[in-house]
Scaffold this motif. Structure first.
Motif, PDB file in Angstrom:
ATOM      1  N   PRO A  30     -31.641  14.923  21.971  1.00  0.00           N
ATOM      2  CA  PRO A  30     -31.939  16.101  21.147  1.00  0.00           C
ATOM      3  C   PRO A  30     -32.535  15.688  19.805  1.00  0.00           C
ATOM      4  O   PRO A  30     -31.913  14.954  19.053  1.00  0.00           O
ATOM      5  CB  PRO A  30     -30.568  16.766  20.961  1.00  0.00           C
ATOM      6  CG  PRO A  30     -29.557  15.750  21.325  1.00  0.00           C
ATOM      7  CD  PRO A  30     -30.221  14.572  21.951  1.00  0.00           C
ATOM      8  N   GLY A  42     -17.201   4.362  16.227  1.00  0.00           N
ATOM      9  CA  GLY A  42     -18.621   4.092  15.963  1.00  0.00           C
ATOM     10  C   GLY A  42     -18.936   2.613  15.855  1.00  0.00           C
ATOM     11  O   GLY A  42     -20.080   2.196  16.046  1.00  0.00           O
ATOM     12  N   HIS A  46     -28.088  10.805  23.830  1.00  0.00           N
ATOM     13  CA  HIS A  46     -28.183   9.872  22.709  1.00  0.00           C
ATOM     14  C   HIS A  46     -29.340  10.347  21.811  1.00  0.00           C
ATOM     15  O   HIS A  46     -30.099  11.247  22.195  1.00  0.00           O
ATOM     16  CB  HIS A  46     -28.358   8.421  23.175  1.00  0.00           C
ATOM     17  CG  HIS A  46     -29.758   8.015  23.555  1.00  0.00           C
ATOM     18  ND1 HIS A  46     -30.078   6.754  23.983  1.00  0.00           N
ATOM     19  CD2 HIS A  46     -30.937   8.697  23.581  1.00  0.00           C
ATOM     20  CE1 HIS A  46     -31.368   6.677  24.250  1.00  0.00           C
ATOM     21  NE2 HIS A  46     -31.910   7.847  24.012  1.00  0.00           N
ATOM     22  N   LEU A  95     -19.720  12.590  14.950  1.00  0.00           N
ATOM     23  CA  LEU A  95     -18.876  12.792  16.139  1.00  0.00           C
ATOM     24  C   LEU A  95     -17.925  11.608  16.338  1.00  0.00           C
ATOM     25  O   LEU A  95     -16.901  11.731  17.001  1.00  0.00           O
ATOM     26  CB  LEU A  95     -19.732  12.994  17.399  1.00  0.00           C
ATOM     27  CG  LEU A  95     -20.659  14.209  17.414  1.00  0.00           C
ATOM     28  CD1 LEU A  95     -21.438  14.276  18.733  1.00  0.00           C
ATOM     29  CD2 LEU A  95     -19.887  15.508  17.208  1.00  0.00           C
ATOM     30  N   HIS A  96     -18.298  10.446  15.761  1.00  0.00           N
ATOM     31  CA  HIS A  96     -17.451   9.253  15.880  1.00  0.00           C
ATOM     32  C   HIS A  96     -16.532   9.074  14.673  1.00  0.00           C
ATOM     33  O   HIS A  96     -15.945   8.007  14.496  1.00  0.00           O
ATOM     34  CB  HIS A  96     -18.333   8.012  16.029  1.00  0.00           C
ATOM     35  CG  HIS A  96     -18.958   7.893  17.382  1.00  0.00           C
ATOM     36  ND1 HIS A  96     -20.120   8.545  17.729  1.00  0.00           N
ATOM     37  CD2 HIS A  96     -18.573   7.210  18.484  1.00  0.00           C
ATOM     38  CE1 HIS A  96     -20.425   8.259  18.983  1.00  0.00           C
ATOM     39  NE2 HIS A  96     -19.501   7.455  19.462  1.00  0.00           N
ATOM     40  N   THR A 154     -23.665   2.831   6.129  1.00  0.00           N
ATOM     41  CA  THR A 154     -24.505   1.810   5.497  1.00  0.00           C
ATOM     42  C   THR A 154     -25.969   1.900   5.893  1.00  0.00           C
ATOM     43  O   THR A 154     -26.816   1.326   5.213  1.00  0.00           O
ATOM     44  CB  THR A 154     -23.991   0.403   5.870  1.00  0.00           C
ATOM     45  OG1 THR A 154     -23.956   0.299   7.301  1.00  0.00           O
ATOM     46  CG2 THR A 154     -22.605   0.161   5.300  1.00  0.00           C
ATOM     47  N   ARG A 212     -14.771  -4.370   6.095  1.00  0.00           N
ATOM     48  CA  ARG A 212     -15.042  -3.101   5.410  1.00  0.00           C
ATOM     49  C   ARG A 212     -13.702  -2.577   4.881  1.00  0.00           C
ATOM     50  O   ARG A 212     -12.736  -2.433   5.650  1.00  0.00           O
ATOM     51  CB  ARG A 212     -15.661  -2.103   6.387  1.00  0.00           C
ATOM     52  CG  ARG A 212     -16.066  -0.754   5.789  1.00  0.00           C
ATOM     53  CD  ARG A 212     -17.374  -0.788   5.043  1.00  0.00           C
ATOM     54  NE  ARG A 212     -18.499  -1.168   5.866  1.00  0.00           N
ATOM     55  CZ  ARG A 212     -19.264  -0.301   6.553  1.00  0.00           C
ATOM     56  NH1 ARG A 212     -19.038   0.991   6.469  1.00  0.00           N
ATOM     57  NH2 ARG A 212     -20.276  -0.727   7.277  1.00  0.00           N
ATOM     58  N   SER A 261     -25.623   3.152  19.218  1.00  0.00           N
ATOM     59  CA  SER A 261     -24.383   2.807  19.938  1.00  0.00           C
ATOM     60  C   SER A 261     -24.664   2.371  21.371  1.00  0.00           C
ATOM     61  O   SER A 261     -23.735   2.303  22.180  1.00  0.00           O
ATOM     62  CB  SER A 261     -23.438   4.015  19.969  1.00  0.00           C
ATOM     63  OG  SER A 261     -22.637   4.047  18.820  1.00  0.00           O
ATOM     64  N   GLY A 268     -29.814   5.592  19.770  1.00  0.00           N
ATOM     65  CA  GLY A 268     -29.362   4.427  20.533  1.00  0.00           C
ATOM     66  C   GLY A 268     -28.724   3.347  19.672  1.00  0.00           C
ATOM     67  O   GLY A 268     -28.648   2.187  20.070  1.00  0.00           O
TER      68      GLY A 268
HETATM   69  C1  FAD Z   1     -26.852  -0.830  11.630  1.00  0.00           C
HETATM   70  C2  FAD Z   1     -25.697   0.100  11.851  1.00  0.00           C
HETATM   71  C3  FAD Z   1     -24.926   0.519  10.762  1.00  0.00           C
HETATM   72  C4  FAD Z   1     -23.847   1.377  10.965  1.00  0.00           C
HETATM   73  N1  FAD Z   1     -23.084   1.747   9.888  1.00  0.00           N
HETATM   74  C5  FAD Z   1     -22.027   2.560  10.084  1.00  0.00           C
HETATM   75  C6  FAD Z   1     -21.179   2.930   8.997  1.00  0.00           C
HETATM   76  O1  FAD Z   1     -21.368   2.506   7.864  1.00  0.00           O
HETATM   77  N2  FAD Z   1     -20.124   3.735   9.258  1.00  0.00           N
HETATM   78  C7  FAD Z   1     -19.871   4.207  10.526  1.00  0.00           C
HETATM   79  O2  FAD Z   1     -18.902   4.937  10.694  1.00  0.00           O
HETATM   80  N3  FAD Z   1     -20.657   3.880  11.559  1.00  0.00           N
HETATM   81  C8  FAD Z   1     -21.708   3.059  11.368  1.00  0.00           C
HETATM   82  N4  FAD Z   1     -22.467   2.685  12.433  1.00  0.00           N
HETATM   83  C9  FAD Z   1     -22.098   3.167  13.763  1.00  0.00           C
HETATM   84  C10 FAD Z   1     -22.734   4.517  14.052  1.00  0.00           C
HETATM   85  O3  FAD Z   1     -22.091   5.520  13.336  1.00  0.00           O
HETATM   86  C11 FAD Z   1     -22.596   4.811  15.542  1.00  0.00           C
HETATM   87  O4  FAD Z   1     -23.327   3.815  16.227  1.00  0.00           O
HETATM   88  C12 FAD Z   1     -23.096   6.200  15.891  1.00  0.00           C
HETATM   89  O5  FAD Z   1     -22.634   6.514  17.183  1.00  0.00           O
HETATM   90  C13 FAD Z   1     -24.604   6.267  15.857  1.00  0.00           C
HETATM   91  O6  FAD Z   1     -25.054   7.553  16.190  1.00  0.00           O
HETATM   92  P1  FAD Z   1     -26.539   7.715  16.745  1.00  0.00           P
HETATM   93  O7  FAD Z   1     -26.729   9.115  17.142  1.00  0.00           O
HETATM   94  O8  FAD Z   1     -27.475   7.083  15.769  1.00  0.00           O
HETATM   95  O9  FAD Z   1     -26.468   6.743  18.022  1.00  0.00           O
HETATM   96  P2  FAD Z   1     -26.676   7.045  19.568  1.00  0.00           P
HETATM   97  O10 FAD Z   1     -26.454   5.720  20.241  1.00  0.00           O
HETATM   98  O11 FAD Z   1     -27.942   7.733  19.796  1.00  0.00           O
HETATM   99  O12 FAD Z   1     -25.502   8.022  19.928  1.00  0.00           O
HETATM  100  C14 FAD Z   1     -24.202   7.520  20.064  1.00  0.00           C
HETATM  101  C15 FAD Z   1     -23.366   8.493  20.843  1.00  0.00           C
HETATM  102  O13 FAD Z   1     -23.153   9.662  20.065  1.00  0.00           O
HETATM  103  C16 FAD Z   1     -23.144  10.790  20.885  1.00  0.00           C
HETATM  104  N5  FAD Z   1     -24.192  11.699  20.422  1.00  0.00           N
HETATM  105  C17 FAD Z   1     -25.239  11.419  19.624  1.00  0.00           C
HETATM  106  N6  FAD Z   1     -25.941  12.533  19.369  1.00  0.00           N
HETATM  107  C18 FAD Z   1     -25.334  13.525  20.051  1.00  0.00           C
HETATM  108  C19 FAD Z   1     -25.594  14.915  20.198  1.00  0.00           C
HETATM  109  N7  FAD Z   1     -26.615  15.513  19.588  1.00  0.00           N
HETATM  110  N8  FAD Z   1     -24.754  15.636  20.977  1.00  0.00           N
HETATM  111  C20 FAD Z   1     -23.704  15.060  21.602  1.00  0.00           C
HETATM  112  N9  FAD Z   1     -23.422  13.751  21.495  1.00  0.00           N
HETATM  113  C21 FAD Z   1     -24.218  12.994  20.719  1.00  0.00           C
HETATM  114  C22 FAD Z   1     -23.369  10.345  22.303  1.00  0.00           C
HETATM  115  O14 FAD Z   1     -22.113  10.197  22.931  1.00  0.00           O
HETATM  116  C23 FAD Z   1     -24.009   8.999  22.133  1.00  0.00           C
HETATM  117  O15 FAD Z   1     -23.713   8.119  23.189  1.00  0.00           O
HETATM  118  C24 FAD Z   1     -23.542   1.824  12.266  1.00  0.00           C
HETATM  119  C25 FAD Z   1     -24.294   1.392  13.355  1.00  0.00           C
HETATM  120  C26 FAD Z   1     -25.352   0.531  13.159  1.00  0.00           C
HETATM  121  C27 FAD Z   1     -26.116   0.051  14.351  1.00  0.00           C
END
Ligand code: FAD
Length: 488
Positions: free
Chosen positions: A96, A434, A76, A148-149, A137, A372, A81, A79
């Motif tokens: 990372p 996501g 992660h 990735l999502h 957003t 959305r 997600s 965090g």
């Molecule tokens: C306030 C808020 C607003 C959001 N707005 C949007 C939006 O407008 N559109 C949208 O599509 N989504 C949105 N999201 C969802 C967001 O895209 C997902 O939560 C996404 O997974 C977040 O990535 P992260 O790395 O920040 O989260 P993390 O929780 O750190 O990572 C999520 C997952 O991604 C994978 N991952 C992350 N980094 C890596 C890496 N380097 N290598 C391999 N796997 C990795 C892992 O499986 C991990 O469990 C929003 C979420 C929040 C909380």
């Protein structure tokens, strides 16, 4: 991206008895606390060990350490997600956060984004060149996790799913090899990484295509609850003929009395239309009928540069316990819109000639309930895209509450279920990965055939299942079910 990335040798597997690399931290160590910090406190990360990796070599060393001990690897960054992530018991968590910063190749309109980079940094690196990135957003979301999502962007109706803009991915695979994949370098793995459900390796960087964003108008307008029904109707009517140059969200927000919340948004529910228009004329077409309904209590829509866009939704930057729900909806029609609005509250409401009755909003423990807008280029399949490359649905529903602010977790979930029941006639059963908020919430975004295709890639690149714990649980369950059917 350097050629060295293609040719990197696998990391040497550590003997199980070797001392852990200096980066590996255990519970009780401040470095463990740092690596396990999550934005969504509903899903605390409690792995056996945790590593903040600042280089590909540190990622390789951490993978080697976990593999030698037969421990699974989880990944992660922010965090965001965490609420939807399976427990990490016994695993080694890699966070990372690679050094180097965002590099912009202006001529090729490309960004090289190291893992761990939040969207804010990408947006601010690209904007001085008149370029924009397909972010969502929140500027604090990690660019890699989002991509990735799939990535539902605030520019999404014009530019399609964000993952379709990824042109190459650098990752360390289970064997410890640093690789670069693209449409020409292991296209199957490149396909599976883009929306395939995760758990295929640790991504160290992505290369992303940017786009010009001239004549941009962005913002959020808020109306008091008195105008809710009429605003929602006007917005919905506009969505039926909306140009792809405009992407919006409609939110019912019942905001807490916190110092950072503007006073006019407190003290009762408000309805908000936020988004991005590429073209002032398109913005006017959206906003004129809405503003004619009644004076907004706050209206930030303005001509702006791409650096303004991550601010307009006012998503919270600080960690909290976010409990909620999400699903994708077909065309709602007036009945669906009315059901959405009614269930954001349960009061007697005002009602309108077209039946869009409104509750008071006051009975709902949700802080936000959102529709959305999808469609436009997001509805167009991209043949060179990844496992998830478009959505046929019309809207994504998201709702969330924060028990520290209003309602118990049980009350929030109960209201989520009520909303789910109210919107059941339009619920397609699909989700955007996501947006899924909880492990216990229904979810699914791939066909059975695509899940099996991802599994075939996984079996090749991670035969021992080192990263399997990071794959979305529903893809794993479906793959196992299909596999056992094949065997019988
Ligand atoms: C306030 C808020 C607003 C959001 N707005 C949007 C939006 O407008 N559109 C949208 O599509 N989504 C949105 N999201 C969802 C967001 O895209 C997902 O939560 C996404 O997974 C977040 O990535 P992260 O790395 O920040 O989260 P993390 O929780 O750190 O990572 C999520 C997952 O991604 C994978 N991952 C992350 N980094 C890596 C890496 N380097 N290598 C391999 N796997 C990795 C892992 O499986 C991990 O469990 C929003 C979420 C929040 C909380």
């Amino acid at each position: 991206m350097s050629e060295a990335v293609h040719a990197s040798a696998p990391a040497t597997a550590l003997p199980a008895t070797a001392p852990p690399p200096a980066t590996v931290a255990f519970p009780g160590d401040p470095a463990y606390d740092e690596a396990t910090r999550v934005y969504n406190l509903a899903g605390p990360a409690r792995p056996a060990a945790a590593v903040t990796a600042t280089s590909a070599a540190e990622v390789q060393a951490a993978i080697g350490y976990a593999a030698a001990r037969g421990q699974g690897v989880r990944v992660h960054t922010t965090g965001h997600s965490a609420g939807a992530a399976p427990e990490m018991t016994g695993a080694v968590l890699i966070r990372p956060v690679l050094r180097g910063g965002v590099e912009i190749d202006v001529g090729r309109r490309r960004a090289h984004i190291p893992a761990g980079t939040p969207w804010n940094e990408v947006v601010h690196a690209a904007a001085p060149h008149g370029l924009a990135a397909p972010h969502g957003t929140s500027g604090t979301v990690g660019a890699v996790g989002y991509l990735l999502h799939g990535g539902v962007s605030l520019y999404g109706r014009k530019v399609g799913l964000a993952a379709n803009h990824v042109t190459a991915i650098e990752l360390v695979t289970a064997e410890g090899r640093l690789r670069r994949v693209s449409l020409t370098q292991d296209p199957e793995l490149f396909w599976a990484l883009r929306g395939g459900g995760g758990g295929l390796g640790v991504v160290t960087a992505v290369e992303l295509a940017l786009f010009p964003a001239a004549d941009l108008v962005t913002g959020a307008a808020f109306w008091s609850w008195t105008h809710a029904a009429a605003v929602v109707e006007a917005w919905y009517d506009w969505t039926l003929r909306a140009p792809e140059e405009v992407s919006t969200s409609l939110r019912v927000m019942n905001l807490p009395d916190l110092p950072m919340i503007p006073p006019m948004l407190k003290g009762g529910p408000v309805v908000c239309v936020a988004g991005v228009a590429l073209g002032a004329a398109h913005a006017r077409e959206l906003l004129a009928p809405l503003r004619a309904v009644g004076e907004p209590v706050l209206d930030t829509w303005q001509d702006a540069g791409p650096e303004t866009v991550p601010e307009v939704h006012m998503d919270p930057d600080e960690p909290g316990t976010f409990i909620g729900d999400h699903f994708l909806l077909s065309e709602l029609g007036r009945d669906g819109i009315a059901a959405f609005l009614r269930t954001t509250g349960t009061g007697s409401g005002t009602g309108t000639s077209t039946g869009t009755g409104t509750g008071t909003g006051s009975d709902s423990p949700l802080i936000v309930a959102e529709l959305r807008q999808l469609g436009g280029r997001m509805a167009v399949a991209d043949p060179s895209g990844g496992a998830l490359n478009h959505f046929e649905e019309r809207f994504a529903y998201m709702g969330a509450g924060v028990p520290e602010l209003r309602g118990t977790p049980a009350e929030i979930i109960e209201h989520c279920d009520r909303m789910r029941a109210a919107l059941a006639p339009w619920d397609t059963g699909r989700t955007a990965p996501g947006f899924v908020k909880g492990l216990d919430r229904p979810r699914g975004h791939l066909s059975e055939a695509d899940i099996l295709a991802v599994e075939r890639v996984r079996a090749r690149v991670d035969p021992e299942g080192l990263f399997r714990g990071d794959a979305m649980p529903e893809t794993v369950a479906s793959a196992l079910a299909a596999h056992s059917q094949e065997q019988s």
